[in-house]
Design an enzyme around this catalytic site. Structure first.
Site, PDB file in Angstrom:
ATOM      1  N   ARG A   1      81.097  43.280  27.553  1.00 47.23           N
ATOM      2  CA  ARG A   1      79.634  43.960  27.208  1.00 47.23           C
ATOM      3  C   ARG A   1      79.500  45.270  26.322  1.00 47.23           C
ATOM      4  O   ARG A   1      78.337  45.505  25.995  1.00 47.23           O
ATOM      5  CB  ARG A   1      78.632  44.229  27.981  1.00 47.23           C
ATOM      6  CG  ARG A   1      78.638  43.496  29.790  1.00 47.23           C
ATOM      7  CD  ARG A   1      78.019  43.652  31.101  1.00 47.23           C
ATOM      8  NE  ARG A   1      77.753  42.719  31.961  1.00 47.23           N
ATOM      9  CZ  ARG A   1      78.392  43.224  32.727  1.00 47.23           C
ATOM     10  NH1 ARG A   1      79.503  44.051  32.825  1.00 47.23           N
ATOM     11  NH2 ARG A   1      78.017  41.895  34.062  1.00 47.23           N
TER      12      ARG A   1
ATOM     13  N   LYS B   1      74.016  44.125  11.993  1.00 48.31           N
ATOM     14  CA  LYS B   1      74.165  42.530  12.377  1.00 48.31           C
ATOM     15  C   LYS B   1      74.272  41.200  12.345  1.00 48.31           C
ATOM     16  O   LYS B   1      75.553  41.304  11.286  1.00 48.31           O
ATOM     17  CB  LYS B   1      72.724  41.736  11.317  1.00 48.31           C
ATOM     18  CG  LYS B   1      70.875  42.083  11.145  1.00 48.31           C
ATOM     19  CD  LYS B   1      70.763  40.945  10.406  1.00 48.31           C
ATOM     20  CE  LYS B   1      69.032  41.251  10.139  1.00 48.31           C
ATOM     21  NZ  LYS B   1      68.468  40.680   9.519  1.00 48.31           N
TER      22      LYS B   1
ATOM     23  N   GLU C   1      73.487  39.303  -4.052  1.00 47.44           N
ATOM     24  CA  GLU C   1      72.752  40.337  -2.992  1.00 47.44           C
ATOM     25  C   GLU C   1      72.617  41.311  -3.745  1.00 47.44           C
ATOM     26  O   GLU C   1      72.110  42.027  -3.225  1.00 47.44           O
ATOM     27  CB  GLU C   1      74.139  40.774  -1.864  1.00 47.44           C
ATOM     28  CG  GLU C   1      74.055  39.478  -0.407  1.00 47.44           C
ATOM     29  CD  GLU C   1      72.947  39.257  -0.150  1.00 47.44           C
ATOM     30  OE1 GLU C   1      72.279  38.964   0.316  1.00 47.44           O
ATOM     31  OE2 GLU C   1      73.127  37.993   0.730  1.00 47.44           O
TER      32      GLU C   1
ATOM     33  N   LYS D   1      70.945  50.366   1.218  1.00 46.92           N
ATOM     34  CA  LYS D   1      70.887  49.104   2.899  1.00 46.92           C
ATOM     35  C   LYS D   1      71.045  49.932   3.981  1.00 46.92           C
ATOM     36  O   LYS D   1      70.007  50.004   4.607  1.00 46.92           O
ATOM     37  CB  LYS D   1      72.081  48.644   3.267  1.00 46.92           C
ATOM     38  CG  LYS D   1      71.818  47.447   4.250  1.00 46.92           C
ATOM     39  CD  LYS D   1      72.693  45.530   4.392  1.00 46.92           C
ATOM     40  CE  LYS D   1      71.958  45.345   5.438  1.00 46.92           C
ATOM     41  NZ  LYS D   1      72.853  44.249   5.398  1.00 46.92           N
TER      42      LYS D   1
ATOM     43  N   GLU E   1      65.256  45.369  13.081  1.00 48.64           N
ATOM     44  CA  GLU E   1      63.728  44.634  11.744  1.00 48.64           C
ATOM     45  C   GLU E   1      63.054  44.057  12.526  1.00 48.64           C
ATOM     46  O   GLU E   1      62.311  42.988  12.615  1.00 48.64           O
ATOM     47  CB  GLU E   1      64.777  42.689  11.823  1.00 48.64           C
ATOM     48  CG  GLU E   1      64.310  41.996  10.342  1.00 48.64           C
ATOM     49  CD  GLU E   1      64.653  41.870   9.955  1.00 48.64           C
ATOM     50  OE1 GLU E   1      66.020  41.396   8.928  1.00 48.64           O
ATOM     51  OE2 GLU E   1      64.136  40.246   9.855  1.00 48.64           O
TER      52      GLU E   1
ATOM     53  N   ARG F   1      63.128  46.334   7.461  1.00 47.65           N
ATOM     54  CA  ARG F   1      64.644  45.421   7.624  1.00 47.65           C
ATOM     55  C   ARG F   1      64.121  43.897   6.637  1.00 47.65           C
ATOM     56  O   ARG F   1      65.498  43.708   5.731  1.00 47.65           O
ATOM     57  CB  ARG F   1      65.054  45.779   8.865  1.00 47.65           C
ATOM     58  CG  ARG F   1      66.925  45.183   8.412  1.00 47.65           C
ATOM     59  CD  ARG F   1      67.627  45.462   9.183  1.00 47.65           C
ATOM     60  NE  ARG F   1      69.567  44.432   8.832  1.00 47.65           N
ATOM     61  CZ  ARG F   1      70.249  45.225   9.603  1.00 47.65           C
ATOM     62  NH1 ARG F   1      69.660  46.246  10.344  1.00 47.65           N
ATOM     63  NH2 ARG F   1      70.921  44.148   8.631  1.00 47.65           N
TER      64      ARG F   1
ATOM     65  N   ASN G   1      66.626  40.536   3.494  1.00 51.91           N
ATOM     66  CA  ASN G   1      66.251  38.636   3.389  1.00 51.91           C
ATOM     67  C   ASN G   1      65.971  38.282   2.135  1.00 51.91           C
ATOM     68  O   ASN G   1      65.396  37.027   2.226  1.00 51.91           O
ATOM     69  CB  ASN G   1      65.424  38.306   4.338  1.00 51.91           C
ATOM     70  CG  ASN G   1      66.280  38.428   5.931  1.00 51.91           C
ATOM     71  OD1 ASN G   1      67.636  38.926   6.069  1.00 51.91           O
ATOM     72  ND2 ASN G   1      65.688  38.623   6.832  1.00 51.91           N
TER      73      ASN G   1
ATOM     74  N   HIS H   1      66.513  34.457   1.305  1.00 60.67           N
ATOM     75  CA  HIS H   1      66.970  34.229   1.991  1.00 60.67           C
ATOM     76  C   HIS H   1      66.442  32.968   3.137  1.00 60.67           C
ATOM     77  O   HIS H   1      66.791  32.102   3.167  1.00 60.67           O
ATOM     78  CB  HIS H   1      67.855  34.610   3.562  1.00 60.67           C
ATOM     79  CG  HIS H   1      69.252  36.064   2.685  1.00 60.67           C
ATOM     80  ND1 HIS H   1      68.536  36.552   1.625  1.00 60.67           N
ATOM     81  CD2 HIS H   1      69.918  36.350   2.634  1.00 60.67           C
ATOM     82  CE1 HIS H   1      69.196  37.374   1.693  1.00 60.67           C
ATOM     83  NE2 HIS H   1      70.300  37.469   2.545  1.00 60.67           N
TER      84      HIS H   1
ATOM     85  N   HIS I   1      68.608  29.866   2.957  1.00 65.42           N
ATOM     86  CA  HIS I   1      69.407  28.974   4.795  1.00 65.42           C
ATOM     87  C   HIS I   1      69.183  27.738   4.815  1.00 65.42           C
ATOM     88  O   HIS I   1      69.822  26.960   5.108  1.00 65.42           O
ATOM     89  CB  HIS I   1      69.089  30.341   5.566  1.00 65.42           C
ATOM     90  CG  HIS I   1      69.032  31.755   6.106  1.00 65.42           C
ATOM     91  ND1 HIS I   1      69.117  32.805   6.826  1.00 65.42           N
ATOM     92  CD2 HIS I   1      70.599  32.145   5.325  1.00 65.42           C
ATOM     93  CE1 HIS I   1      69.785  32.910   6.615  1.00 65.42           C
ATOM     94  NE2 HIS I   1      70.230  33.331   5.692  1.00 65.42           N
TER      95      HIS I   1
ATOM     96  N   HIS J   1      76.936  30.862  -0.102  1.00 63.66           N
ATOM     97  CA  HIS J   1      75.874  32.031   0.575  1.00 63.66           C
ATOM     98  C   HIS J   1      74.808  32.688  -0.407  1.00 63.66           C
ATOM     99  O   HIS J   1      73.264  32.389  -0.887  1.00 63.66           O
ATOM    100  CB  HIS J   1      75.844  33.012   1.969  1.00 63.66           C
ATOM    101  CG  HIS J   1      74.257  33.801   1.549  1.00 63.66           C
ATOM    102  ND1 HIS J   1      73.718  33.022   3.260  1.00 63.66           N
ATOM    103  CD2 HIS J   1      74.780  35.010   1.965  1.00 63.66           C
ATOM    104  CE1 HIS J   1      72.497  34.120   3.283  1.00 63.66           C
ATOM    105  NE2 HIS J   1      73.600  35.547   2.213  1.00 63.66           N
TER     106      HIS J   1
END
Ligand code: NAD
Ligand code: GLY
Length: 382
Positions: free
Chosen positions: A143, A165, A207, A249, A259, A263, A267, A270, A274, A287
């Site tokens: 956990r 993330k 980025e 960032k 987010e 936030r 992206n 993205h 993606h 990427h």
């Protein structure tokens, strides 16, 4: 609904006291209450135990891949052992196509078979793929156990290692399974970039350029003047660039860790990107390469909505191109092939597309309900 975000907004809401300098080593604090952590940036940090925030006599499992292990695993292990840390390691296959539930499970199995307890710290030694999958394993093992990001690509140093993330891919969507889970430290040794292939360095620059577009016109100007210094790994330019990106960032993450709104601007490009990664098979386009083309598609969306000038788009395209990035879409992927992927994006709200678009160099908006015709036209223009 339109959410606006500009550099001005951020400088009002975020502390200017994020940074403190320690000689040539720069340290930023990501101030998230109980989840605070430092980002250390400098040369030779793989040799400097204090940045790892590990108590003496700790136990760690270092997770890395088959490319990075021969380069940096012994160095890191030797330094940690010399400081009284008991180390184990697990080496997984290299590549975006291995950012899977199977690799995640391999790391968990290594933790279990090594009788690791909740006191073990996982160390992610590698690029964004390793950082994301190892962070997700840390979030799940018993956990949640501590983990440290030791990013070795430019992309991971400026982006993925910061902000918590973590994720794995699914054949139906990229980064669709994961958790927000912050590391206990991020240790950025810029010397690692010396072994990074040029194509990967360029991917990281996508980025970097993204930050300038969404948040910081002055930084974008700086990039226009220093892109060649970055490509030849001038240490001063590289350190400044990584520091500045991590600072931007961190400010966004501090303002909106999970987010809920702001936030999402990180992206930019993205949602389009993606779609390219998923359609062409993970790893075929890097990427950062997909993000480069995606940024231009998002800029064209902004232009179609009357929010960005073609001259700003030209500046962005020129900088991406100078950074060694693709600026035209993959020939084999027609515009219609993007939409099914884009509709599975995590930002989709009630079945409607939600896109980040640039509004100027140094500003971005999150726009809901963009119609598919506008999206198709934007793609066709790139
Ligand atoms: P990557 O992790 O696949 O690394 C790129 C390649 O470089 C790999 O082959 C790797 O083994 C190799 N490599 C790494 N460091 C090296 C070094 N120092 N010398 C030589 N080779 C080295 O790719 P990436 O670009 O680092 O990361 C991309 C991933 O990051 C994507 O999965 C993306 O979704 C994720 N990402 C996550 C976030 C986040 O916030 N978590 C943000 C951006 C991207
Ligand atoms: N790279 C996007 C984010 O961290 O939110």
């Amino acid at each position: 609904m339109i959410l606006s975000c500009t550099a001005t907004f951020l400088s009002i809401t975020c502390s200017n006291k994020l940074s403190k300098f320690t000689g040539a080593i720069m340290i930023l604090d990501v101030t998230l209450g109980e989840r605070n952590y430092p980002i250390s940036i400098g040369k030779g940090l793989l040799n400097q135990f204090n940045h790892f925030m590990l108590p003496p006599n700790s136990r760690v499992l270092i997770a890395t891949n088959t490319t990075i292990a021969p380069l940096y695993l012994t160095k890191l292990t030797t330094m940690l052992e010399a400081n009284g840390v008991k180390t184990d390691s697990i080496i997984v296959p290299d590549g975006e196509k291995y950012k899977t539930v199977e690799t995640w499970n391999t790391i968990l199995t290594a933790l279990l078979s090594g009788n690791h307890t909740r006191q073990t710290t996982l160390i992610a030694l590698g690029g964004g793929v390793i950082g994301d999958v190892v962070g997700f394993a840390a979030s799940a093992y018993q956990r949640g156990i501590k983990f440290i990001q030791v990013p070795t690509t430019l992309l991971a140093q400026v982006d993925s290692s910061v902000g918590g993330k973590t994720a794995i891919n699914h054949p139906l969507g990229k980064n669709m399974i994961g958790a927000f889970y912050q590391p206990q430290a991020v240790v950025i040794d810029i010397d690692c970039l010396k072994t990074l292939p040029a194509r990967e360095l360029s991917a990281g620059l996508a980025e970097v350029i993204k930050y300038g577009i969404i948040l910081d016109a002055e930084f974008f100007n700086w990039l226009e003047s220093h892109i060649d210094d970055l490509l030849r790994l001038d240490p001063e330019a590289v350190s400044y660039c990584i520091y500045h990106c991590c600072k931007l960032k961190a400010e966004v993450v501090i303002a909106d860790e999970t987010e809920q709104n702001l936030r999402a601007i990180l992206n930019l490009g993205h949602t389009y990107g993606h779609a390219i990664e998923a359609e062409l098979g993970y790893g075929n386009w890097l990427h950062g390469e997909a993000v480069s083309v995606g940024i231009l598609m998002a800029a064209q969306t902004a232009n179609l909505l009357g929010k960005m000038s073609l001259s700003d788009i030209d500046r962005i395209k020129n900088l991406l191109q100078r950074a060694g990035l693709p600026v035209t879409r993959p020939e084999t992927m027609p515009p219609a092939a993007y939409l099914p992927h884009m509709l599975r994006d995590k930002k989709v709200l009630s079945g409607q597309l939600r896109l980040v678009i640039p509004t100027k160099i140094g500003g971005a908006e999150i726009v809901d309900g963009i119609d598919s015709d506008t999206v198709l036209q934007s793609i066709a223009r790139v």
